[in-house]
Design an enzyme around this catalytic site. Structure first.
Site, PDB file in Angstrom:
ATOM      1  N   HIS A 131       8.039   7.950   4.136  1.00 35.31           N
ATOM      2  CA  HIS A 131       7.881   7.883   2.392  1.00 35.31           C
ATOM      3  C   HIS A 131       6.738   7.633   2.115  1.00 35.31           C
ATOM      4  O   HIS A 131       5.584   6.878   1.030  1.00 35.31           O
ATOM      5  CB  HIS A 131       8.851   6.850   2.200  1.00 35.31           C
ATOM      6  CG  HIS A 131       8.138   5.145   2.944  1.00 35.31           C
ATOM      7  ND1 HIS A 131       8.664   5.050   4.700  1.00 35.31           N
ATOM      8  CD2 HIS A 131       7.593   4.136   2.990  1.00 35.31           C
ATOM      9  CE1 HIS A 131       8.231   4.511   5.009  1.00 35.31           C
ATOM     10  NE2 HIS A 131       7.028   3.214   3.836  1.00 35.31           N
ATOM     11  N   ASP A 132       5.135   8.074   3.582  1.00 37.19           N
ATOM     12  CA  ASP A 132       3.960   7.530   3.631  1.00 37.19           C
ATOM     13  C   ASP A 132       3.234   8.469   3.026  1.00 37.19           C
ATOM     14  O   ASP A 132       1.938   8.665   3.129  1.00 37.19           O
ATOM     15  CB  ASP A 132       3.959   6.045   4.016  1.00 37.19           C
ATOM     16  CG  ASP A 132       4.157   4.714   3.974  1.00 37.19           C
ATOM     17  OD1 ASP A 132       4.037   4.425   5.374  1.00 37.19           O
ATOM     18  OD2 ASP A 132       4.495   4.267   3.100  1.00 37.19           O
ATOM     19  N   GLU A 171       6.733   1.114  13.778  1.00 40.40           N
ATOM     20  CA  GLU A 171       5.645   1.607  13.131  1.00 40.40           C
ATOM     21  C   GLU A 171       4.507   1.372  13.227  1.00 40.40           C
ATOM     22  O   GLU A 171       4.021   0.330  13.194  1.00 40.40           O
ATOM     23  CB  GLU A 171       5.614   1.452  11.451  1.00 40.40           C
ATOM     24  CG  GLU A 171       4.931   2.461  10.919  1.00 40.40           C
ATOM     25  CD  GLU A 171       4.331   1.334   9.253  1.00 40.40           C
ATOM     26  OE1 GLU A 171       3.512   2.770   8.398  1.00 40.40           O
ATOM     27  OE2 GLU A 171       4.155   0.806   8.747  1.00 40.40           O
ATOM     28  N   ASP A 202      15.135  -1.568   7.506  1.00 44.35           N
ATOM     29  CA  ASP A 202      13.756  -1.962   7.942  1.00 44.35           C
ATOM     30  C   ASP A 202      13.115  -2.860   7.697  1.00 44.35           C
ATOM     31  O   ASP A 202      13.669  -4.029   7.438  1.00 44.35           O
ATOM     32  CB  ASP A 202      13.039  -1.491   6.507  1.00 44.35           C
ATOM     33  CG  ASP A 202      11.668  -1.088   7.050  1.00 44.35           C
ATOM     34  OD1 ASP A 202      11.349   0.912   6.589  1.00 44.35           O
ATOM     35  OD2 ASP A 202      10.739  -1.287   7.154  1.00 44.35           O
ATOM     36  N   ASP A 229       8.374  -2.663  10.555  1.00 43.68           N
ATOM     37  CA  ASP A 229       6.831  -2.145   9.422  1.00 43.68           C
ATOM     38  C   ASP A 229       5.823  -2.781   9.914  1.00 43.68           C
ATOM     39  O   ASP A 229       5.434  -4.029  10.520  1.00 43.68           O
ATOM     40  CB  ASP A 229       6.915  -2.503   8.460  1.00 43.68           C
ATOM     41  CG  ASP A 229       5.838  -2.399   7.031  1.00 43.68           C
ATOM     42  OD1 ASP A 229       5.505  -2.823   6.443  1.00 43.68           O
ATOM     43  OD2 ASP A 229       5.622  -0.751   7.132  1.00 43.68           O
TER      44      ASP A 229
END
Ligand code: TEU
Ligand code: CA
Length: 618
Positions: free
Chosen positions: A415-416, A344, A186, A286
């Site tokens: 995970h969000d 993302e 990430d 990210d």
């Protein structure tokens, strides 16, 4: 491309990537089809007329911001007609792969301290290999004070103490490769932790070269602009002793990097190459579409701010140098290593996504778009039943228009967000059928499936009992904000609906479950795990389900029937999108049912999905 002005028509605006995606989002919220623009007089209205007509609703600021963003897009591909597109997708490993996202903090705990760790992941590699996973994406494992669970990095070249050591990481990387799988890291470079060396030096010495690594502004008694943080409150920290402010779009301990500073880009690209030289196979990036901010950091428009909830977003969600910086990372890091990249990109729609992922663009391989995760006009803290007819229409739109030079990411969870199954049905009796339906579509539609840890166990949302059971910075901040308007019970009910902690509870492997209270443990459903294994094998063994063409056979209400085919075989997938049984519409003459041989009766059970196959080549 010609400059658009207030004399341009709505149709002209809509024919541009940003115009299409932004106006498309407004149409969705108003539940209007695009025919309103492409097929009616409305489309011929001049912008200045629209500004008058929408004075109270959208306001001039919205249209001026849109014009500015559209005209900022300089290097649009001239020929975007379907004819100019490649006839079929170029073959690559990441289009054929199934990628599994691991949230290390809650994946597997090898030393019993209740926190997942790298050794825990290494111990589960055979489980992932057996499931059929080709690559794992690790959410951040870097040194961090964990204000936002690792998305606030203090040292990019050091492993987070709770998760283990660099030796543990090297072992995981080595074992992952030995088992024929790839490892994706990430990359969190829109911001660093405020405890990162760069920020500490920037804060302690105004003349330091690191001062311009961030967005420091002199203190004139009030915030430098009206931008707000995604985790509540202003986007500015005040440092009175420094007579300064500094920008943070996320938590107060996540400070935005100034990518316009070439030293920042150089240091970040060095760090990326450091990990790629180690043998890492690629990166998930990210909030990568936020790295270029509008020069001067102008105030956000009132109307846009109240509509999008995040004041200022129009000045950084698709900034002026975004494409330039993505090309630079690709040229100086990814391409030289043959590394995979997925961005993302919250807020980026279909047409803007093409400009980031089109293989002729030289930027990223894929992006995550999040518009399928909630119904138009809804946010994840709203309690409602998600209608799969919306997902069908969303996915058909991308399947039919994204082009063979682009490739979709297919996911429901990360995970969000809370688990998709718990958005679709509130009745536990339907959890398994819904999970199977979602899986059938995920592994038979055209794109790369991203499985989030626990999806294959049939996990649903958790019945959190109190705010004390939550640890997510966003949930805790938002709860405090809601207490200003609601009683604690009501505030907690809202937070429980949309908290990111639903997907951050330690996975219920046999060895972990005993340490958690009953209402925070679930039993892994082996039948769902078997179902995932069979679907992943089916996709691996039948290229038609990967590179095959996509054709809609029925999109009637509560029905989704589509065909995937290549020269050698045809697959037809028939889905019942509702909790009511309904007659099957597809006549499988010459087709054999796969996965569920008995599934050929005249009636589809609630949420039932069937797959049929016919060999077309002798
Ligand atoms: O998330 C970015 C993002 O926009 C959202 O999904 C966000 O988490 C939230 O929904 C705000 O409304 C990325 C990471 O995935 C997330 O975990 C981090 O918290 C965030 O960036 C900051 O690094
Ligand atoms: Ca541990």
């Amino acid at each position: 491309m010609k400059e658009l002005t207030q004399s341009s028509t709505l149709k002209e605006l809509y024919s541009t990537p940003i115009g299409h995606d932004t106006i498309g989002r407004v149409l969705l919220q108003l539940n209007l089809s695009e025919k309103w623009i492409t097929g009616s007089l409305i489309g011929n209205l001049k912008l200045k007329t629209l500004m008058k007509l929408t004075k109270k609703s959208l306001g001039e600021g919205f249209w001026n911001a849109l014009l500015h963003l559209i005209n900022q897009e300089k290097d649009l591909p001239l020929d975007r007609t379907p004819e100019a597109m490649p006839k079929e997708p170029k073959k690559t490993w990441w289009k054929e792969a199934v990628i599994y996202q691991i949230y290390p903090r809650s994946f597997a705990d090898s030393n019993g301290d209740g926190i997942g760790d790298l050794k825990g992941i290494t111990e589960k590699l055979d489980y992932l290999k057996d499931l059929g996973v080709n690559a794992i994406w690790l959410s951040p494992v870097y040194d961090s004070p964990n204000d936002d669970n690792g998305y606030d990095i203090r040292d990019y070249r050091k492993i987070m103490t709770e998760f283990g050591t660099m030796e543990d990481f090297d072992e995981l990387l080595k074992k992952t490769h030995e088992k024929g799988m790839r490892l994706i890291m990430d990359l969190v470079v829109n911001h660093t932790s405020d405890e990162h060396e760069w920020f500490r030096k920037a804060l302690s010495d105004p003349d330091s070269k690191y001062r311009d690594y961030y967005f420091f502004r002199e203190d004139t008694g009030k915030e430098p602009n009206n931008w707000v943080s995604f985790f509540g409150g202003t986007a500015w920290n005040r440092y009175p002793e420094q007579n300064a402010w500094a920008l943070h779009l996320f938590s107060k301990k996540q400070m935005d990097l100034n990518w316009d500073n070439p030293n920042v880009r150089e240091d970040v690209i060095d760090m990326i190459n450091w990990w790629l030289d180690k043998g890492v196979d690629g990166f998930r990036m990210d909030v990568i579409n936020y790295i270029s901010k509008e020069a001067g950091l102008p105030d956000g428009d009132e109307a846009i701010g109240s509509m999008m909830m995040f004041y200022g977003i129009e000045h950084y969600y698709y900034g002026p140098h975004l494409h330039e910086y993505l090309k630079e990372i690709q040229d100086k890091a990814f391409r030289p290593h043959g590394a995979f990249s997925v961005g993302e990109t919250p807020g980026v729609g279909r047409e803007m996504a093409k400009l980031i992922t089109g293989e002729e663009r030289g930027e990223l391989d894929m992006i995550f778009s999040f518009d399928q995760l909630d119904m138009p006009g809804r946010v994840r803290f709203d309690y409602y039943e998600y209608d799969l007819n919306y997902y069908r229409d969303y996915i058909i739109d991308w399947m039919e228009h994204y082009g063979n030079n682009c490739w979709m990411s297919l996911f429901y969870n990360n995970h969000d967000n809370p688990r998709m199954v718990s958005k679709v049905t509130k009745d536990p009796a339907f959890n398994v059928p819904v999970e199977k339906l979602l899986a059938v579509m995920q592994f038979t539609l055209k794109g790369t499936p991203f499985v989030y840890q626990g999806d294959e166990m049939g996990l649903t949302n958790y019945d959190f009992h109190s705010i004390e059971e939550l640890s997510d910075v966003e949930s805790k901040n938002r709860y405090q904000e809601l207490l200003e308007m609601h009683a604690p019970e009501e505030a907690f009910r809202i937070i429980r609906t949309g908290t990111r902690d639903h997907t951050r509870v330690l996975l219920p492997w046999n060895e972990t479950a005993k340490n958690l209270p009953d209402h925070l443990t679930q039993s892994p459903d082996e039948s769902i795990t078997d179902f995932y294994r069979d679907l992943i094998r089916l996709r691996r063994e039948h290229p038609a389900l990967i590179y095959g063409t996509f054709k809609v056979l029925s999109r009637k209400k509560n029905r989704f029937v589509y065909e995937r085919s290549d020269g050698s075989e045809n697959f037809v997938i028939e889905c019942n999108l509702s909790k009511d049984a309904r007659p099957a519409s597809f006549r499988p003459d010459g087709y054999e049912p796969v996965l569920d041989p008995k599934g050929a009766g005249p009636v589809l059970a609630p949420y039932e999905a069937r797959i049929y196959r016919k060999k077309t080549e002798a």
